[in-house]
Design a protein around this motif. Structure first.
Motif, PDB file in Angstrom:
ATOM      1  N   GLY A  84       0.785  -1.228   0.000  1.00 30.27           N
ATOM      2  CA  GLY A  84       0.000   0.000   0.000  1.00 30.27           C
ATOM      3  C   GLY A  84       0.814   1.272   0.000  1.00 30.27           C
ATOM      4  O   GLY A  84       0.426   2.269  -0.631  1.00 30.27           O
ATOM      5  N   HIS A  85       1.948   1.244   0.684  1.00 32.11           N
ATOM      6  CA  HIS A  85       2.708   2.483   0.880  1.00 32.11           C
ATOM      7  C   HIS A  85       4.168   2.386   0.459  1.00 32.11           C
ATOM      8  O   HIS A  85       4.889   3.384   0.520  1.00 32.11           O
ATOM      9  CB  HIS A  85       2.625   2.918   2.343  1.00 32.11           C
ATOM     10  CG  HIS A  85       1.214   2.988   2.865  1.00 32.11           C
ATOM     11  ND1 HIS A  85       0.332   3.966   2.480  1.00 32.11           N
ATOM     12  CD2 HIS A  85       0.540   2.181   3.731  1.00 32.11           C
ATOM     13  CE1 HIS A  85      -0.833   3.774   3.082  1.00 32.11           C
ATOM     14  NE2 HIS A  85      -0.740   2.702   3.848  1.00 32.11           N
ATOM     15  N   GLY A  86       4.629   1.203   0.078  1.00 32.43           N
ATOM     16  CA  GLY A  86       6.029   1.031  -0.298  1.00 32.43           C
ATOM     17  C   GLY A  86       6.892   0.707   0.909  1.00 32.43           C
ATOM     18  O   GLY A  86       6.450   0.778   2.069  1.00 32.43           O
ATOM     19  N   LEU A  87       8.128   0.335   0.643  1.00 34.61           N
ATOM     20  CA  LEU A  87       9.109   0.072   1.696  1.00 34.61           C
ATOM     21  C   LEU A  87       9.758   1.381   2.118  1.00 34.61           C
ATOM     22  O   LEU A  87      10.417   2.041   1.312  1.00 34.61           O
ATOM     23  CB  LEU A  87      10.178  -0.895   1.179  1.00 34.61           C
ATOM     24  CG  LEU A  87      11.414  -1.073   2.067  1.00 34.61           C
ATOM     25  CD1 LEU A  87      11.046  -1.727   3.397  1.00 34.61           C
ATOM     26  CD2 LEU A  87      12.491  -1.879   1.343  1.00 34.61           C
ATOM     27  N   ARG A  88       9.570   1.741   3.369  1.00 35.52           N
ATOM     28  CA  ARG A  88      10.245   2.922   3.925  1.00 35.52           C
ATOM     29  C   ARG A  88      11.548   2.454   4.548  1.00 35.52           C
ATOM     30  O   ARG A  88      11.539   1.727   5.544  1.00 35.52           O
ATOM     31  CB  ARG A  88       9.373   3.612   4.964  1.00 35.52           C
ATOM     32  CG  ARG A  88       8.144   4.311   4.417  1.00 35.52           C
ATOM     33  CD  ARG A  88       7.272   4.827   5.545  1.00 35.52           C
ATOM     34  NE  ARG A  88       8.020   5.687   6.464  1.00 35.52           N
ATOM     35  CZ  ARG A  88       7.624   5.939   7.716  1.00 35.52           C
ATOM     36  NH1 ARG A  88       6.524   5.381   8.200  1.00 35.52           N
ATOM     37  NH2 ARG A  88       8.348   6.731   8.495  1.00 35.52           N
ATOM     38  N   LEU A  89      12.655   2.839   3.958  1.00 34.32           N
ATOM     39  CA  LEU A  89      13.972   2.464   4.469  1.00 34.32           C
ATOM     40  C   LEU A  89      14.622   3.687   5.089  1.00 34.32           C
ATOM     41  O   LEU A  89      14.918   4.670   4.410  1.00 34.32           O
ATOM     42  CB  LEU A  89      14.848   1.907   3.348  1.00 34.32           C
ATOM     43  CG  LEU A  89      16.268   1.499   3.766  1.00 34.32           C
ATOM     44  CD1 LEU A  89      16.226   0.388   4.815  1.00 34.32           C
ATOM     45  CD2 LEU A  89      17.088   1.045   2.547  1.00 34.32           C
TER      46      LEU A  89
END
Length: 340
Positions: free
Chosen positions: A40-45
């Motif tokens: 839904g929101h992508g991988l936040r790294l």
């Protein structure tokens, strides 16, 4: 090559995000709330020099990708207790042009311990091991923090059980352009067993909190000495502390991200997330296994393995056993073995 990250948690998310940031094609494999957040929101790294969001394909099962590609690399980064299920799911996956993943594709085991690559070799023809030096944290769905700088990690890589090849060098080249150092070595297990000795402390962190006091380091010293005695009795080769220090230098320094100090390593994080499982059977349990095979008592590692599993099973809070109580239990365990 396309990298399929089987287990996009702390290590998998950090490696997958860094590879994607360097322009590599990446697919993430996850489940539950983490999969929903990634999709839904992508991988936040989160890394010391900022935060990036990577919108990458996310799947739970290989069927969602259809046929796999001949240039796919399966990067296994689940905890070892989840390896068998993952290998069983991905091994039979069909590959374009014929054959299965187990027959045609490389599987790269980037995990703590040494057991997963042995499990993989039962199914896969091409198995690679990685010695993972990579401080990373996964405690919130969709978010991974990699706290190391200036390098994100050091990943020694080689064929299992031994050797190197072109594939290992190609993977290493992609890692090298992704903020990792990735030496290709013919004896990767020698590095992994040395890392295993350090990972014996994971269970201490899990049950009594991160090491910090003189007493906690002294207790870890006893635990490690037991592990060294077992590896020596078993004739297992491992790198020396001096060799490790020479390789690491000051290439990986822990940096607070967003003013938040790192809570603990992989076992601590499993308890913190309440997963119900922990990797102690393949860390302290590896020492216990070798000790039984070679006639070396391992009361300290037996105790830590049992306590960590109990904490996971009962979903007890990470770090909730006072260190002095842990030491008391350890002294009793040693005395019992000596009297037996």
């Amino acid at each position: 090559m396309r990298y399929i990250i089987i287990g996009a948690g702390a290590v998998g998310g950090a490696v997958g995000g860094r590879l994607a940031g360097a322009g590599c094609e990446v697919v993430l494999v996850a489940r539950g709330a983490h999969r929903a957040a990634l999709a839904g929101h992508g991988l936040r790294l989160k890394v010391p020099d900022g935060e990036s969001t990577y919108r990458l394909p996310v799947v739970q099962e290989p069927v969602e990708l259809g046929e796999l590609r001949p240039d796919d690399v399966l990067l296994l980064t689940v905890k070892t207790q989840d390896s068998e299920a993952a290998l069983a799911a991905w091994g039979p996956a069909p590959v374009a042009g014929g054959g299965t993943a187990a027959e045609r594709l490389p599987v790269v085991c980037a995990q703590n311990g040494v057991e997963s690559q042995r499990l993989a070799l039962r199914r896969f023809r091409r198995v690679y091991g990685v010695c993972v030096w990579l401080p990373a944290t996964f405690v919130e769905p969709g978010v991974v923090a990699a706290e190391g700088a200036p390098l994100t990690g050091i990943l020694h890589l080689g064929r299992f059980p031994h050797g190197t090849d072109k594939t290992a060098r190609l993977i290493a080249a992609d890692l090298e352009k992704s903020r990792f150092e990735a030496p290709v070595v013919p004896d990767v297990t020698r590095w992994q067993y040395s890392k295993l000795l350090g990972n014996l402390a994971n269970a201490i962190e899990a049950v009594s909190g991160p090491l910090g006091s003189e007493e906690s380091f002294a207790f870890y010293g006893r635990l490690r000495a037991e592990g060294v005695a077992v590896l020596d009795a078993a004739g297992v080769a491992y790198t020396s502390a001096e060799e490790e220090k020479e390789v690491r230098g000051d290439k990986i320094q822990l940096v607070e991200i967003g003013g938040v100090a790192r809570g603990g390593g992989s076992s601590w994080q499993s308890l913190n997330r309440g997963t119900g499982t922990i990797e102690a059977d393949y860390l302290n349990g590896e020492i216990a296994l070798l000790g039984r095979l070679h006639g070396v008592p391992t009361p300290l590692n037996d105790l830590l393995q049992r306590l960590a599993n109990g904490f996971a099973r009962e979903r007890r809070a990470a770090g909730s056993l006072p260190l002095d109580e842990l030491v008391r239990l350890a002294d009793e365990a040693v005395a019992f073995v000596q009297e037996s």
